[in-house]
Write a protein that holds these residues in place. Structure first.
Motif, PDB file in Angstrom:
ATOM      1  N   LYS A 133       0.832  -1.204   0.000  1.00  0.00           N
ATOM      2  CA  LYS A 133       0.000   0.000   0.000  1.00  0.00           C
ATOM      3  C   LYS A 133       0.867   1.254   0.000  1.00  0.00           C
ATOM      4  O   LYS A 133       0.614   2.216  -0.730  1.00  0.00           O
ATOM      5  N   GLY A 134       1.900   1.245   0.843  1.00  0.00           N
ATOM      6  CA  GLY A 134       2.797   2.397   0.905  1.00  0.00           C
ATOM      7  C   GLY A 134       3.531   2.608  -0.405  1.00  0.00           C
ATOM      8  O   GLY A 134       3.725   3.759  -0.842  1.00  0.00           O
ATOM      9  N   ALA A 135       3.955   1.506  -1.042  1.00  0.00           N
ATOM     10  CA  ALA A 135       4.669   1.608  -2.322  1.00  0.00           C
ATOM     11  C   ALA A 135       3.784   2.220  -3.398  1.00  0.00           C
ATOM     12  O   ALA A 135       4.201   3.120  -4.145  1.00  0.00           O
ATOM     13  N   VAL A 136       2.561   1.743  -3.496  1.00  0.00           N
ATOM     14  CA  VAL A 136       1.625   2.273  -4.499  1.00  0.00           C
ATOM     15  C   VAL A 136       1.329   3.745  -4.222  1.00  0.00           C
ATOM     16  O   VAL A 136       1.314   4.580  -5.147  1.00  0.00           O
ATOM     17  N   ALA A 137       1.123   4.083  -2.952  1.00  0.00           N
ATOM     18  CA  ALA A 137       0.819   5.473  -2.593  1.00  0.00           C
ATOM     19  C   ALA A 137       1.985   6.392  -2.921  1.00  0.00           C
ATOM     20  O   ALA A 137       1.789   7.507  -3.437  1.00  0.00           O
ATOM     21  N   GLY A 138       3.226   5.940  -2.650  1.00  0.00           N
ATOM     22  CA  GLY A 138       4.390   6.771  -2.930  1.00  0.00           C
ATOM     23  C   GLY A 138       4.534   7.070  -4.410  1.00  0.00           C
ATOM     24  O   GLY A 138       4.772   8.223  -4.814  1.00  0.00           O
ATOM     25  N   ALA A 139       4.398   6.029  -5.255  1.00  0.00           N
ATOM     26  CA  ALA A 139       4.497   6.228  -6.693  1.00  0.00           C
ATOM     27  C   ALA A 139       3.355   7.101  -7.214  1.00  0.00           C
ATOM     28  O   ALA A 139       3.555   7.963  -8.089  1.00  0.00           O
ATOM     29  N   LEU A 140       2.141   6.916  -6.662  1.00  0.00           N
ATOM     30  CA  LEU A 140       0.978   7.689  -7.109  1.00  0.00           C
ATOM     31  C   LEU A 140       1.103   9.166  -6.742  1.00  0.00           C
ATOM     32  O   LEU A 140       0.820  10.051  -7.562  1.00  0.00           O
ATOM     33  N   PHE A 141       1.547   9.440  -5.509  1.00  0.00           N
ATOM     34  CA  PHE A 141       1.673  10.831  -5.066  1.00  0.00           C
ATOM     35  C   PHE A 141       2.668  11.589  -5.938  1.00  0.00           C
ATOM     36  O   PHE A 141       2.413  12.727  -6.344  1.00  0.00           O
ATOM     37  N   PHE A 142       3.828  10.962  -6.210  1.00  0.00           N
ATOM     38  CA  PHE A 142       4.792  11.681  -7.036  1.00  0.00           C
ATOM     39  C   PHE A 142       4.286  11.824  -8.473  1.00  0.00           C
ATOM     40  O   PHE A 142       4.573  12.828  -9.134  1.00  0.00           O
ATOM     41  N   SER A 143       3.532  10.842  -8.948  1.00  0.00           N
ATOM     42  CA  SER A 143       2.973  10.929 -10.301  1.00  0.00           C
ATOM     43  C   SER A 143       2.039  12.123 -10.429  1.00  0.00           C
ATOM     44  O   SER A 143       2.005  12.798 -11.474  1.00  0.00           O
ATOM     45  N   VAL A 144       1.287  12.411  -9.362  1.00  0.00           N
ATOM     46  CA  VAL A 144       0.393  13.568  -9.377  1.00  0.00           C
ATOM     47  C   VAL A 144       1.211  14.858  -9.457  1.00  0.00           C
ATOM     48  O   VAL A 144       0.874  15.787 -10.220  1.00  0.00           O
ATOM     49  N   ALA A 145       2.310  14.931  -8.687  1.00  0.00           N
ATOM     50  CA  ALA A 145       3.172  16.114  -8.740  1.00  0.00           C
ATOM     51  C   ALA A 145       3.786  16.271 -10.132  1.00  0.00           C
ATOM     52  O   ALA A 145       3.885  17.394 -10.667  1.00  0.00           O
ATOM     53  N   TYR A 146       4.184  15.172 -10.733  1.00  0.00           N
ATOM     54  CA  TYR A 146       4.757  15.195 -12.079  1.00  0.00           C
ATOM     55  C   TYR A 146       3.709  15.656 -13.098  1.00  0.00           C
ATOM     56  O   TYR A 146       4.004  16.463 -13.992  1.00  0.00           O
ATOM     57  N   LEU A 147       2.480  15.171 -12.949  1.00  0.00           N
ATOM     58  CA  LEU A 147       1.403  15.564 -13.856  1.00  0.00           C
ATOM     59  C   LEU A 147       1.106  17.055 -13.748  1.00  0.00           C
ATOM     60  O   LEU A 147       0.830  17.723 -14.760  1.00  0.00           O
ATOM     61  N   ILE A 148       1.170  17.598 -12.540  1.00  0.00           N
ATOM     62  CA  ILE A 148       0.953  19.040 -12.357  1.00  0.00           C
ATOM     63  C   ILE A 148       1.990  19.837 -13.152  1.00  0.00           C
ATOM     64  O   ILE A 148       1.673  20.827 -13.814  1.00  0.00           O
ATOM     65  N   CYS A 149       3.242  19.381 -13.077  1.00  0.00           N
ATOM     66  CA  CYS A 149       4.308  20.073 -13.802  1.00  0.00           C
ATOM     67  C   CYS A 149       4.125  19.958 -15.321  1.00  0.00           C
ATOM     68  O   CYS A 149       4.406  20.910 -16.064  1.00  0.00           O
ATOM     69  N   VAL A 150       3.675  18.803 -15.782  1.00  0.00           N
ATOM     70  CA  VAL A 150       3.450  18.617 -17.218  1.00  0.00           C
ATOM     71  C   VAL A 150       2.304  19.514 -17.689  1.00  0.00           C
ATOM     72  O   VAL A 150       2.401  20.189 -18.734  1.00  0.00           O
ATOM     73  N   LEU A 151       1.202  19.552 -16.949  1.00  0.00           N
ATOM     74  CA  LEU A 151       0.036  20.341 -17.343  1.00  0.00           C
ATOM     75  C   LEU A 151       0.310  21.839 -17.303  1.00  0.00           C
ATOM     76  O   LEU A 151      -0.310  22.612 -18.047  1.00  0.00           O
ATOM     77  N   THR A 152       1.209  22.263 -16.429  1.00  0.00           N
ATOM     78  CA  THR A 152       1.548  23.690 -16.354  1.00  0.00           C
ATOM     79  C   THR A 152       2.676  24.065 -17.302  1.00  0.00           C
ATOM     80  O   THR A 152       3.122  25.226 -17.320  1.00  0.00           O
ATOM     81  N   GLY A 153       3.155  23.107 -18.067  1.00  0.00           N
ATOM     82  CA  GLY A 153       4.223  23.391 -19.018  1.00  0.00           C
ATOM     83  C   GLY A 153       5.585  23.544 -18.375  1.00  0.00           C
ATOM     84  O   GLY A 153       6.503  24.118 -18.999  1.00  0.00           O
ATOM     85  N   SER A 154       5.743  23.036 -17.163  1.00  0.00           N
ATOM     86  CA  SER A 154       7.024  23.163 -16.458  1.00  0.00           C
ATOM     87  C   SER A 154       7.963  22.011 -16.761  1.00  0.00           C
ATOM     88  O   SER A 154       9.176  22.129 -16.568  1.00  0.00           O
ATOM     89  N   ILE A 155       7.414  20.892 -17.210  1.00  0.00           N
ATOM     90  CA  ILE A 155       8.202  19.711 -17.563  1.00  0.00           C
ATOM     91  C   ILE A 155       7.862  19.320 -19.000  1.00  0.00           C
ATOM     92  O   ILE A 155       6.687  19.272 -19.383  1.00  0.00           O
ATOM     93  N   HIS A 156       8.893  19.036 -19.772  1.00  0.00           N
ATOM     94  CA  HIS A 156       8.686  18.554 -21.140  1.00  0.00           C
ATOM     95  C   HIS A 156       9.035  17.069 -21.204  1.00  0.00           C
ATOM     96  O   HIS A 156      10.144  16.665 -20.845  1.00  0.00           O
ATOM     97  N   VAL A 157       8.059  16.249 -21.603  1.00  0.00           N
ATOM     98  CA  VAL A 157       8.270  14.806 -21.727  1.00  0.00           C
ATOM     99  C   VAL A 157       8.728  14.504 -23.145  1.00  0.00           C
ATOM    100  O   VAL A 157       7.988  14.719 -24.108  1.00  0.00           O
ATOM    101  N   GLU A 158       9.935  14.002 -23.268  1.00  0.00           N
ATOM    102  CA  GLU A 158      10.509  13.736 -24.581  1.00  0.00           C
ATOM    103  C   GLU A 158      10.277  12.306 -25.063  1.00  0.00           C
ATOM    104  O   GLU A 158      10.715  11.948 -26.153  1.00  0.00           O
TER     105      GLU A 158
END
Length: 457
Positions: free
Chosen positions: A133-158
């Motif tokens: 449960k902790g492993a899934v939650a850790g990966a999910l939480f950071f994925s949400v932070a990464y998605l925020i950066c992608v949607l705001t144009g702060s991260i470019h996925v190559e």
């Protein structure tokens, strides 16, 4: 003032050796960390020697120093460059060696603080599902932070990495499983719980989070926002430990947070160099406030938002479960108690050692000083489950009133057949002791008018 109800493993830690003041606890934690770092450094020496000897560039540098063609400043700069660009296998080995930090904490807590390992939050029941449960939650939480950066144009996925290194990714996965748990054992299982023995849960969480942020103070690219996010992560991890009541969840969360960051999305982990990853991501210039720039996403507002929402959810959930309680004040020196009673101090865990009785489970609501674990020799009477409320003391059916100095406890005849008249009167007048009549007539009168309700609790 509000606080959080302490879970059972924290209460058990309180029943052991009393805690120190906060400053001393922090200093001890620093010493434990330094000892752990020395142990890890000793472990890396053979690896470093093997690496440098096999590296032609390093050998040229060493030869230049020996010939005098390179001064000490140039040599130090060269060595710093080597340290920042170690091969992946060396970094993975360093992560794995953090198991020595867990060992140092175990040794200190078990043999110096006399704490059992379970007081660090290690619980066997449900260990595997909680870890997952902790492993899934850790990966999910950071994925949400990464998605925020992608949607705001702060991260470019190559896209996907073309020259992907599966063995390197697997090595980092195992390494982060050790590293994440090691930091949680030190900062949460040890320091957070140790502080909570004398202080409130909230106060202890804040101090342990500050200590966690301080550990990353030398990382490259550190900014004030990165320090704040590290502090928020420490608060979140402490609340998660209290809510789930085991460290498996927290350690797994931390491990997969780091692995997702560095080896799935290809983001710098707390200012460290890039690692083998699945996705190829790059920061967009001018958006450092959101993507964290050179420190990685942990230095940006995307992570701030995710951790802030996580903390808010945990506080809401704890309040819903009735675990947000009134704070009862700092723990007095020399007292062992649990904070889970609405009033007074609750001593838990009666123990009986044959010739001695350790008092436990008692409640103290008076104005006198109560000392933990009083012991009485075999020649004294052993009482357990006692309650002290001001002037009255009751022991298992007997009552003691300090105003009257009178005991009331039925006595049985001894094996020698001695009658009740022969029992000692404990220094009080015979008339004040119902089962010690002065005359046979008084004894006969008392037996006829005996009231069984007198001896009921």
């Amino acid at each position: 003032m509000k606080d959080i109800k302490k879970p059972e493993f924290m209460l058990e830690a309180m029943r052991g050796r009393r805690g120190f003041i906060a400053v001393l606890e922090m200093l001890i934690a620093i010493v434990v960390f330094v000892v752990s770092s020395i142990a890890m450094s000793i472990g890396t020496i053979p690896l470093m020697i093997g690496y440098f000897v096999s590296d032609p560039e390093f050998m040229k540098t060493a030869q230049a120093v020996a010939d005098g063609s390179m001064d000490s400043l140039q040599y130090m700069q060269k060595m710093q460059d080597y340290a920042l660009h170690l091969p992946d296998w060396m970094t993975i080995a360093t992560l794995l060696l953090e198991i020595l930090m867990i060992a140092v904490v175990f040794i200190y807590c078990r043999f110096l603080e006399k704490r059992k390992i379970r007081t660090l939050g290690f619980r066997k029941k449900g260990m595997v599902p909680q870890y997952l449960k902790g492993a899934v939650a850790g990966a999910l939480f950071f994925s949400v932070a990464y998605l925020i950066c992608v949607l705001t144009g702060s991260i470019h996925v190559e896209g996907l990495v073309t020259n992907m290194a599966p063995l390197g990714i697997l090595g980092y996965f195992v390494g982060y499983l050790v590293q994440g748990m090691a930091e949680e054992v030190l900062c949460r299982g040890y320091l957070f719980v140790s502080l909570s023995r004398r202080h409130s849960v909230v106060y202890s969480a804040v101090l342990s989070a500050l200590f966690f942020a301080m550990l990353h103070g030398a990382n490259s690219g550190l900014t004030p926002l990165a320090v704040f996010n590290l502090f928020l992560f420490g608060i979140f991890a402490a609340l998660l430990l209290v809510k789930c009541e085991n460290i498996w969840v927290v350690g797994a969360f931390h491990s997969l947070w780091n692995f997702a960051q560095g080896n799935i999305y290809g983001i710098q982990v707390s200012g460290n160099s890039l690692q083998p990853a699945i996705l190829n991501s790059s920061n967009v210039k001018g958006h450092g406030l959101i993507n964290g720039a050179g420190f990685g996403l942990e230095g940006g507002l995307g992570v701030t938002l995710v951790l802030g929402l996580g903390i808010a959810y945990l506080v809401y959930n704890l309040n819903k479960q009735g675990k947000i309680v009134e704070w009862e004040g700092f723990r007095p020196v020399g007292e062992n108690y649990n904070n889970d009673m609405p009033s007074g101090q609750n001593y838990a865990g009666p123990q009986y050692n044959g010739n001695q009785q350790d008092y436990a489970g008692s409640q103290y609501n008076g104005n006198e000083q109560s000392y933990a674990d009083p012991q009485y020799g075999r020649e004294e009477q052993d009482y357990a489950g006692s309650q002290y409320n001001g002037n009255e003391q009751s022991y298992n059916g007997s009552s003691y009133n300090s105003d009257q100095e009178a005991f009331a406890r039925p006595q049985e005849e001894t094996q020698s057949g001695k009658s009740s008249e022969g029992y000692e009167n404990m220094g009080v007048a015979p008339g004040q002791t119902p089962w010690h009549p002065e005359t046979p007539e008084q004894k006969m009168s008392d037996e006829k008018t005996f009231n069984a309700d007198y001896f009921k609790e």
